[in-house]
Design a protein around this motif. Structure first.
Motif, PDB file in Angstrom:
ATOM      1  N   LEU A 112     -33.582  84.359  45.171  1.00 43.13           N
ATOM      2  CA  LEU A 112     -34.090  83.861  46.327  1.00 43.13           C
ATOM      3  C   LEU A 112     -32.960  83.109  47.302  1.00 43.13           C
ATOM      4  O   LEU A 112     -32.333  82.075  46.729  1.00 43.13           O
ATOM      5  CB  LEU A 112     -35.235  83.086  46.123  1.00 43.13           C
ATOM      6  CG  LEU A 112     -36.316  83.041  47.055  1.00 43.13           C
ATOM      7  CD1 LEU A 112     -36.861  84.442  47.589  1.00 43.13           C
ATOM      8  CD2 LEU A 112     -37.579  82.146  46.447  1.00 43.13           C
ATOM      9  N   HIS A 113     -32.800  83.531  48.157  1.00 44.49           N
ATOM     10  CA  HIS A 113     -31.858  82.777  49.117  1.00 44.49           C
ATOM     11  C   HIS A 113     -32.810  81.759  50.118  1.00 44.49           C
ATOM     12  O   HIS A 113     -33.559  82.393  50.655  1.00 44.49           O
ATOM     13  CB  HIS A 113     -31.030  83.607  50.250  1.00 44.49           C
ATOM     14  CG  HIS A 113     -30.182  84.958  49.741  1.00 44.49           C
ATOM     15  ND1 HIS A 113     -28.855  84.622  49.892  1.00 44.49           N
ATOM     16  CD2 HIS A 113     -30.343  85.914  49.354  1.00 44.49           C
ATOM     17  CE1 HIS A 113     -28.330  85.656  49.619  1.00 44.49           C
ATOM     18  NE2 HIS A 113     -29.150  86.620  49.240  1.00 44.49           N
ATOM     19  N   LEU A 114     -32.459  80.747  49.945  1.00 47.36           N
ATOM     20  CA  LEU A 114     -33.083  79.680  50.780  1.00 47.36           C
ATOM     21  C   LEU A 114     -31.994  79.174  51.936  1.00 47.36           C
ATOM     22  O   LEU A 114     -30.810  78.775  51.341  1.00 47.36           O
ATOM     23  CB  LEU A 114     -33.227  78.227  49.981  1.00 47.36           C
ATOM     24  CG  LEU A 114     -33.813  77.026  50.501  1.00 47.36           C
ATOM     25  CD1 LEU A 114     -35.075  77.256  51.448  1.00 47.36           C
ATOM     26  CD2 LEU A 114     -33.819  75.820  49.615  1.00 47.36           C
ATOM     27  N   LEU A 115     -32.389  79.678  53.169  1.00 41.04           N
ATOM     28  CA  LEU A 115     -31.292  79.201  54.322  1.00 41.04           C
ATOM     29  C   LEU A 115     -31.920  78.177  55.186  1.00 41.04           C
ATOM     30  O   LEU A 115     -33.182  78.746  55.622  1.00 41.04           O
ATOM     31  CB  LEU A 115     -31.083  80.776  54.947  1.00 41.04           C
ATOM     32  CG  LEU A 115     -30.302  81.727  53.974  1.00 41.04           C
ATOM     33  CD1 LEU A 115     -30.705  83.053  54.550  1.00 41.04           C
ATOM     34  CD2 LEU A 115     -28.925  81.561  54.454  1.00 41.04           C
ATOM     35  N   GLY A 116     -31.231  77.432  55.435  1.00 34.33           N
ATOM     36  CA  GLY A 116     -31.881  76.606  56.674  1.00 34.33           C
ATOM     37  C   GLY A 116     -30.787  75.642  57.326  1.00 34.33           C
ATOM     38  O   GLY A 116     -29.489  75.651  56.801  1.00 34.33           O
ATOM     39  N   GLY A 117     -31.236  74.681  58.073  1.00 30.01           N
ATOM     40  CA  GLY A 117     -30.341  74.039  58.905  1.00 30.01           C
ATOM     41  C   GLY A 117     -29.823  74.392  60.043  1.00 30.01           C
ATOM     42  O   GLY A 117     -28.989  73.619  60.903  1.00 30.01           O
ATOM     43  N   ARG A 118     -30.243  75.395  60.588  1.00 30.60           N
ATOM     44  CA  ARG A 118     -29.877  76.042  61.812  1.00 30.60           C
ATOM     45  C   ARG A 118     -31.042  77.062  62.519  1.00 30.60           C
ATOM     46  O   ARG A 118     -31.895  77.595  61.654  1.00 30.60           O
ATOM     47  CB  ARG A 118     -28.695  76.867  61.913  1.00 30.60           C
ATOM     48  CG  ARG A 118     -28.481  77.976  60.993  1.00 30.60           C
ATOM     49  CD  ARG A 118     -27.461  78.843  61.492  1.00 30.60           C
ATOM     50  NE  ARG A 118     -27.026  80.045  60.636  1.00 30.60           N
ATOM     51  CZ  ARG A 118     -27.728  81.436  60.441  1.00 30.60           C
ATOM     52  NH1 ARG A 118     -28.519  81.397  61.548  1.00 30.60           N
ATOM     53  NH2 ARG A 118     -27.111  82.259  59.537  1.00 30.60           N
TER      54      ARG A 118
ATOM     55  N   ALA B 117     -37.752  71.345  55.215  1.00 35.05           N
ATOM     56  CA  ALA B 117     -39.107  71.739  55.156  1.00 35.05           C
ATOM     57  C   ALA B 117     -39.852  71.661  56.436  1.00 35.05           C
ATOM     58  O   ALA B 117     -40.334  72.963  56.881  1.00 35.05           O
ATOM     59  CB  ALA B 117     -39.704  71.229  54.243  1.00 35.05           C
ATOM     60  N   GLY B 118     -39.801  70.748  57.124  1.00 37.33           N
ATOM     61  CA  GLY B 118     -40.529  70.560  58.350  1.00 37.33           C
ATOM     62  C   GLY B 118     -40.020  71.297  59.558  1.00 37.33           C
ATOM     63  O   GLY B 118     -40.768  71.940  60.148  1.00 37.33           O
ATOM     64  N   ARG B 119     -38.589  71.429  59.342  1.00 35.93           N
ATOM     65  CA  ARG B 119     -38.140  72.223  60.606  1.00 35.93           C
ATOM     66  C   ARG B 119     -38.161  73.391  60.502  1.00 35.93           C
ATOM     67  O   ARG B 119     -38.187  74.467  61.515  1.00 35.93           O
ATOM     68  CB  ARG B 119     -36.321  71.677  60.444  1.00 35.93           C
ATOM     69  CG  ARG B 119     -36.122  70.369  61.079  1.00 35.93           C
ATOM     70  CD  ARG B 119     -34.601  69.973  60.405  1.00 35.93           C
ATOM     71  NE  ARG B 119     -33.793  70.893  61.261  1.00 35.93           N
ATOM     72  CZ  ARG B 119     -32.462  71.158  61.112  1.00 35.93           C
ATOM     73  NH1 ARG B 119     -31.916  70.254  60.167  1.00 35.93           N
ATOM     74  NH2 ARG B 119     -31.517  71.826  61.804  1.00 35.93           N
ATOM     75  N   GLY B 120     -37.942  74.056  59.215  1.00 32.01           N
ATOM     76  CA  GLY B 120     -38.052  75.380  59.114  1.00 32.01           C
ATOM     77  C   GLY B 120     -37.072  76.008  58.072  1.00 32.01           C
ATOM     78  O   GLY B 120     -35.915  75.302  58.312  1.00 32.01           O
ATOM     79  N   PHE B 121     -37.409  76.908  57.267  1.00 28.48           N
ATOM     80  CA  PHE B 121     -36.102  77.590  56.618  1.00 28.48           C
ATOM     81  C   PHE B 121     -36.537  79.159  56.498  1.00 28.48           C
ATOM     82  O   PHE B 121     -37.664  79.638  56.793  1.00 28.48           O
ATOM     83  CB  PHE B 121     -36.023  76.943  55.362  1.00 28.48           C
ATOM     84  CG  PHE B 121     -37.355  76.842  54.505  1.00 28.48           C
ATOM     85  CD1 PHE B 121     -37.739  77.773  53.641  1.00 28.48           C
ATOM     86  CD2 PHE B 121     -38.150  75.793  54.509  1.00 28.48           C
ATOM     87  CE1 PHE B 121     -38.628  77.468  52.834  1.00 28.48           C
ATOM     88  CE2 PHE B 121     -39.246  75.679  53.553  1.00 28.48           C
ATOM     89  CZ  PHE B 121     -39.524  76.580  52.803  1.00 28.48           C
ATOM     90  N   ARG B 122     -35.544  79.772  55.808  1.00 26.05           N
ATOM     91  CA  ARG B 122     -35.896  81.233  55.583  1.00 26.05           C
ATOM     92  C   ARG B 122     -35.466  81.536  54.016  1.00 26.05           C
ATOM     93  O   ARG B 122     -34.626  80.984  53.443  1.00 26.05           O
ATOM     94  CB  ARG B 122     -35.097  81.968  56.312  1.00 26.05           C
ATOM     95  CG  ARG B 122     -35.361  83.736  56.411  1.00 26.05           C
ATOM     96  CD  ARG B 122     -34.717  84.299  57.238  1.00 26.05           C
ATOM     97  NE  ARG B 122     -35.276  84.256  58.676  1.00 26.05           N
ATOM     98  CZ  ARG B 122     -34.745  84.685  59.828  1.00 26.05           C
ATOM     99  NH1 ARG B 122     -33.737  85.450  60.016  1.00 26.05           N
ATOM    100  NH2 ARG B 122     -35.500  84.444  61.146  1.00 26.05           N
ATOM    101  N   LEU B 123     -36.514  82.229  53.225  1.00 29.95           N
ATOM    102  CA  LEU B 123     -36.356  82.896  52.168  1.00 29.95           C
ATOM    103  C   LEU B 123     -36.444  84.481  52.260  1.00 29.95           C
ATOM    104  O   LEU B 123     -36.945  85.010  52.797  1.00 29.95           O
ATOM    105  CB  LEU B 123     -37.471  82.442  51.311  1.00 29.95           C
ATOM    106  CG  LEU B 123     -38.025  80.795  51.341  1.00 29.95           C
ATOM    107  CD1 LEU B 123     -39.204  80.616  50.411  1.00 29.95           C
ATOM    108  CD2 LEU B 123     -36.827  80.203  50.416  1.00 29.95           C
TER     109      LEU B 123
END
Ligand code: AMP
Ligand code: ZN
Length: 113
Positions: free
Chosen positions: A100-106, A77-83
């Protein structure tokens, strides 16, 4: 109805479900594009964003709320993600039940491909 995401939501087809309630189901994407790649789908069958109606507003808000919760749990959440919600051919939609694609971790690129 021959819809893979309806079948996942009903339990007819297995998936790595990470969250579910009476309105929505969230599960791991089978072909992840990021360290976190989760799909959040309404139980209601809506083929594309073009079929979303005024009365679906609360349901859509709920999808975002589920996404937020999962993003916090996965500590992105804090790092950022894309929907992302793709619509029709040029956007690359392949499953015609909105998700809804929840993409994150990079780090994500922009503009998107
Ligand atoms: P879209 O291209 O926006 O329609 O996204 C469809 C997504 O569903 C893709 O990222 C696929 O990898 C994913 N997908 C397709 N079938 C399954 C499945 N059985 N379980 C999990 N994810 C799936
Ligand atoms: Zn469906």
């Amino acid at each position: 109805m021959d819809c893979i995401f309806c079948k996942i939501a009903s339990g007819e087809i297995p998936a790595k479900i990470v969250y579910q309630d009476e309105k929505a189901v969230a599960f791991e994407d089978i072909n992840p594009q990021a360290p976190v790649h989760i799909l959040i789908v309404p139980r209601k069958h809506i083929p594309t964003v073009l079929e979303i109606e005024e009365g679906d507003g609360e349901l859509l808000g709920h999808l975002f709320s589920v996404a937020n919760r999962i993003a916090s749990e996965r500590e992105i959440a804090g790092r950022g993600f894309r929907l992302v919600m793709n619509c029709n051919r040029e956007a690359g939609q392949t499953v015609f039940h909105i998700h809804l694609h929840l993409l994150g971790g990079r780090t994500m690129g922009w503009p998107p491909g």
